[in-house]
Enzyme design. Structure first.
Site: not given
Lengths: 482, 59
Positions: A82, A157, A181
């Site tokens: 990420k 996210s 997330s």
């Protein structure tokens, strides 16, 4: 091997083949890069693809393995990271305009550990702006699309990470989870997402401002539970660089995978979660419970008297902590935030200071209530309740779940976060594993929560459920794209 | 609240428009119940929870 064969490949299978020399890391990496080149223009899972360095890493891995220097089960395994984990010399944007050009001169501890384990890093994955939202509709790096339906969001996210794993654009991804997330996008993309216990995995090298100090966790997204355990094994452990990391010894996380679960007891919190199930999600969750009971698990309703306050605690604690991290940029580059996020931060500047402390004291109360609950049960199971909304629905703030209209936001934050935030507040380990599909064909997640530092039990239950239910065998259809 | 917001606007240099101030003040109003819920809890015997405590051996 062909590109389409990647869709059914797991870390567990490929690592054995890599170790034996049957599968070449170079060939495997090339296939993933080929698939990324085909799918990423449509899915937008990656913000940065590291084709050249990935090929170079694969060549080194292949040479090392051939010469007998096999580092770990992740040696030669292509993964993604990420974009809020620092990666040396590689853009690390945090999904923000402000950090769009930042290339750190250090790696996050998790990245250091993964490199030592011999992984191949395919690239950095898209995310919600500053990890502060659950859609991955990013105004600066574009919207990541859900591989099950490109008109829907992947959640967030860590939406790019979840989409990349679901679309077989990598074998695993590292995400972060401050409100769900990792688990929410995993649920919306039909894969496995684990938020370990608070402090189990070092958060050193996370982009400041992309996760609140009290509630942030680094987590793992994979296609199977066993793969999740294999990745956790390599990244778990105390880190002197992270004062919030835990000294508790690590476990052998795959040790209990495959074992019976009939001696375990699962708790339900119907008073909280029954209100969060819409459309066919209630039926899907009930079927998952029946499956667990068929495997021998006993269930029991639990009383958590202050459970309804968990989202309020989370909102006050996390927003107050986050605005402290953002203070410098709010003073110098306020208009480089999306308006929605800027207003949220300004609102947080107006929180009464005493409320932050009160929220942390209510958090203590909740933690004690869960501690008592875990004296009665081994795990808690819940739905991860909201399936992926359509992109256009996110703008309107209302989604349709099997004909039922569901509001996506209220003062506590996003509706889908309500399923997951309680365990960011308490820090318990929690996993999402696919437990079925809505009428529109969207995956739904089953959340399994364990006692602190008992990830092994969470993984044990999740793996037995996964194998018995078999939903993981279903894959999104992406052959006509690109 | 609006006076406070205007002070923050000046201090941070946001240059908020009236419409933007209205959006933020609406958020402030909408969030009031969150604070009321928390303030209604008796936390007199509770210390803030700042990290996870592990008690006893693992089962």
């Amino acid at each position: 091997m062909t590109e389409s064969e990647l869709e059914n490949l797991t870390i567990a299978e490929s690592s054995e083949r890599i170790k034996s020399g049957e599968l070449s890391p170079v060939e495997l990496t090339d296939l993933f890069l080929q698939r990324i080149a085909r799918l990423n223009p449509s899915v937008n899972a990656y913000t940065t693809v590291l084709a050249d360095s990935a090929r170079a890493e694969a060549k080194i891995a292949e040479q090392e393995i051939r010469s007998g220097n096999y580092r770990s089960v992740l040696h030669g395994i292509p993964i993604s990271i990420k974009d809020n984990l620092a990666t040396i010399g590689v853009p690390t944007t945090g999904g923000s305009k402000i950090l769009a050009d930042w290339k750190p001169d250090f790696d996050a501890t998790v990245v250091v550990k993964l490199k030592a384990a011999g992984v191949i890093t395919l690239g950095k994955t898209n995310m919600h702006e500053w990890a502060l939202g659950g859609t991955t509709i990013n105004p600066f790096f574009g919207t990541t699309r859900n591989p099950w339906d490109l008109e829907r969001v992947p959640g967030g996210s860590s939406g790019g990470s979840a989409a990349a794993v679901a679309a077989a654009m990598c074998l695993a991804s590292i995400g972060t989870d401050s409100a769900g997330s990792v688990r929410n996008p995993a649920a919306m993309c039909g894969i496995v997402g684990l938020k370990p216990t608070y402090g189990r995995v070092s958060c050193f090298g996370g982009v400041p401002g992309t996760g609140a100090y009290s509630t942030n966790h680094f987590g793992v997204l994979t296609r199977t539970v066993k793969d999740c355990a294999l990745v956790l094994q390599e990244i778990a452990g105390y880190d002197p660089k992270d004062p919030l990391s835990a000294a508790e010894p690590t476990d052998v996380y795959s040790a209990k995978i495959g074992r019976e679960i009939g001696y375990l007891k699962a708790g339900l919190i119907g008073s909280y979660y029954d209100k969060l199930m819409f459309g066919k999600v209630e039926q899907i969750f009930a079927a998952a419970l029946r499956q667990l009971e068929l495997l021998g698990i006993k269930t029991e309703q639990l009383s958590i008297p202050h459970m309804d306050l968990a989202p309020a605690v989370h909102t006050v604690v996390s927003r107050a902590e986050l605005v402290s991290d953002h203070d410098h940029y709010l003073r110098t580059r306020a208009r480089d935030y999306s308006p929605e996020l800027l207003y949220r931060h300004i609102h947080a500047l107006m929180f009464p200071a005493g409320s932050y402390v009160t929220a942390q004291r209510v958090r203590r109360l909740l933690a004690e209530e869960f501690e008592r609950a875990f004296e009665r049960v081994d795990v808690i199971v819940t739905p991860v309740s909201i399936p992926a909304p359509k992109i256009e629905e996110c703008g309107r703030g209302v989604t349709d779940v099997d004909g039922e209209k569901v509001s996506l936001r209220d003062a506590r934050g996003s509706t889908w976060g309500l399923s997951t935030v309680p365990f960011n507040v308490t820090g318990h380990p929690a996993i999402s594993v696919c437990c079925g599909f809505t009428g529109a064909g969207q995956p739904v997640g089953l959340q399994i929560v364990g006692r602190p530092f008992e990830e092994s039990t969470v993984l044990q239950v999740a793996a037995r459920y996964e194998e018995a239910a078999g939903w993981y065998r279903r894959k999104p259809q992406l052959s006509g794209i690109g | 609240m609006k006076t406070w917001l205007q002070k923050l606007d000046r201090e941070y240099g946001f240059q908020l428009t009236e419409a933007e101030m209205d959006i933020i003040l609406n958020e402030v109003t909408a969030a009031e119940p969150l604070f009321e819920q928390l303030n209604a809890v008796d936390v007199r015997s509770k210390t803030p929870f700042v990290r996870l405590d592990v008690k006893g051996p693992k089962k």
